[in-house]
Write an enzyme that holds these catalytic residues in place. Structure first.
Site, PDB file in Angstrom:
ATOM      1  N   ASP A  31       9.821   2.994   7.725  1.00 28.51           N
ATOM      2  CA  ASP A  31      11.198   3.170   8.240  1.00 28.51           C
ATOM      3  C   ASP A  31      11.515   4.577   8.766  1.00 28.51           C
ATOM      4  O   ASP A  31      12.633   5.081   8.566  1.00 28.51           O
ATOM      5  CB  ASP A  31      12.222   2.793   7.161  1.00 28.51           C
ATOM      6  CG  ASP A  31      12.101   1.356   6.706  1.00 28.51           C
ATOM      7  OD1 ASP A  31      11.236   0.629   7.219  1.00 28.51           O
ATOM      8  OD2 ASP A  31      12.874   0.945   5.814  1.00 28.51           O
ATOM      9  N   LYS A 136      11.399  -5.556   9.067  1.00 28.55           N
ATOM     10  CA  LYS A 136      11.786  -6.113   7.766  1.00 28.55           C
ATOM     11  C   LYS A 136      13.302  -6.109   7.609  1.00 28.55           C
ATOM     12  O   LYS A 136      13.970  -5.130   7.956  1.00 28.55           O
ATOM     13  CB  LYS A 136      11.125  -5.292   6.647  1.00 28.55           C
ATOM     14  CG  LYS A 136      11.542  -3.826   6.598  1.00 28.55           C
ATOM     15  CD  LYS A 136      10.681  -3.098   5.590  1.00 28.55           C
ATOM     16  CE  LYS A 136      11.123  -1.690   5.321  1.00 28.55           C
ATOM     17  NZ  LYS A 136      12.438  -1.535   4.728  1.00 28.55           N
ATOM     18  N   CYS A 169      13.653   2.347   0.222  1.00 33.90           N
ATOM     19  CA  CYS A 169      12.635   1.489   0.839  1.00 33.90           C
ATOM     20  C   CYS A 169      11.216   1.841   0.407  1.00 33.90           C
ATOM     21  O   CYS A 169      10.359   0.955   0.327  1.00 33.90           O
ATOM     22  CB  CYS A 169      12.796   1.505   2.348  1.00 33.90           C
ATOM     23  SG  CYS A 169      14.344   0.691   2.837  1.00 33.90           S
TER      24      CYS A 169
HETATM   25  N1  TIU Z   1      14.674   2.684   4.715  1.00 34.19           N
HETATM   26  C1  TIU Z   1      15.589   2.841   3.752  1.00 34.19           C
HETATM   27  O1  TIU Z   1      15.371   3.470   2.725  1.00 34.19           O
HETATM   28  N2  TIU Z   1      16.840   2.306   4.008  1.00 34.19           N
HETATM   29  C2  TIU Z   1      17.980   2.723   3.424  1.00 34.19           C
HETATM   30  O2  TIU Z   1      19.020   2.124   3.608  1.00 34.19           O
HETATM   31  N3  TIU Z   1      17.925   3.842   2.680  1.00 34.19           N
HETATM   32  C3  TIU Z   1      18.933   4.550   2.123  1.00 34.19           C
HETATM   33  O3  TIU Z   1      18.650   5.457   1.360  1.00 34.19           O
HETATM   34  N4  TIU Z   1      20.171   4.266   2.452  1.00 34.19           N
END
Ligand code: TIU
Length: 235
Positions: A31, A136, A169
């Site tokens: 991500d 995802k 994530c």
């Molecule tokens: N990729 C991921 O961690 N998505 C989130 O929403 N993370 C947050 O810390 N908000």
């Protein structure tokens, strides 16, 4: 590019060194999207300091380069949803009582929607041609994706993990992977959190209790282990 081999090598890690074979190891970059990492994105719009995440970009790029040289399977993930939001649970859309949230028009296009600028991976870490990108809908990269199948097909046993955010994530994905029998090495300088305390504690949690759901290392030692593997393969 070095050939992958069945030799065994070790990553320096805590709580103890992690045995790996390059042919059975994948790099997973989680991500690293503009909406989380760039000034003017969704993360910053919510009041977060994106510089806390951006520090992970350069070391992750170095690991990415080494993994590519070593011939490792490199996998990228992105959190996001179809434009019609059919893959987004109502609970996720409602979460936070946000005035502008997932699916709404944000500073970089519709927030966390596939195909929108903010959903893209940051240019520094752009996937190379042929590298799988897993889209995802959840925090974990196994839920409702083809990641499990991809790892099985490639006979992967070990995951080297970079990405954001550490306690969300990255943690969810590493916990999912651990339960499926994968050994995960999380690189401390290649993961980031908007909360320094969470960054520290999230890393502690992974490696506590004898490595309860993974190992923690860093980019420099992972790169030297990968380079050692590549040079043996080249002999
Ligand atoms: N990729 C991921 O961690 N998505 C989130 O929403 N993370 C947050 O810390 N908000």
């Amino acid at each position: 590019m070095g050939e992958v081999t069945g030799h065994e090598f070790h990553f320096d890690a805590e709580p103890y060194p992690l045995k790996f074979s390059p042919a059975e190891t994948a790099l997973v970059v989680i991500d690293m999207q503009r909406d989380f990492l760039e000034a003017g994105g969704f993360g910053e719009m919510l009041g977060n300091d994106v510089s806390l995440l951006r520090g992970a970009i350069k070391p992750t790029k170095a690991v990415l380069d080494a993994a590519r040289e070593c011939g490792l399977l490199v996998i990228h993930t992105r959190e996001g949803h179809a434009p019609d939001l059919s893959d987004a649970p109502a609970s996720k859309l409602a979460r936070g009582n946000l005035e502008t949230g997932i699916g709404d028009e944000g500073p970089m296009g519709r927030i966390l929607i596939q195909g929108q600028p903010g959903h893209d991976i940051v240019p520094e870490l752009a996937p190379a041609a042929g590298e799988p990108v897993i889209d995802k809908p959840g925090k974990g990269a196994f839920y409702s994706t083809e990641l499990g199948k991809l790892l099985e097909t490639n006979k992967i046993r070990t995951l080297v993990v970079c990405g954001v955010t550490t306690e969300v994530c990255v943690h969810t994905t590493v916990r999912e992977a651990n339960d499926r029998g994968y050994e995960c090495l999380v690189l401390a300088d290649c993961v980031g959190s908007y909360f320094p305390e969470f960054q520290r504690v999230a890393l502690e949690m992974i490696k506590a209790q004898g490595g309860i759901f993974g190992w923690v290392g860093d980019s420099a030692s992972a790169i030297s282990a990968l380079r050692a593997a590549t040079s043996v393969a080249a002999q």
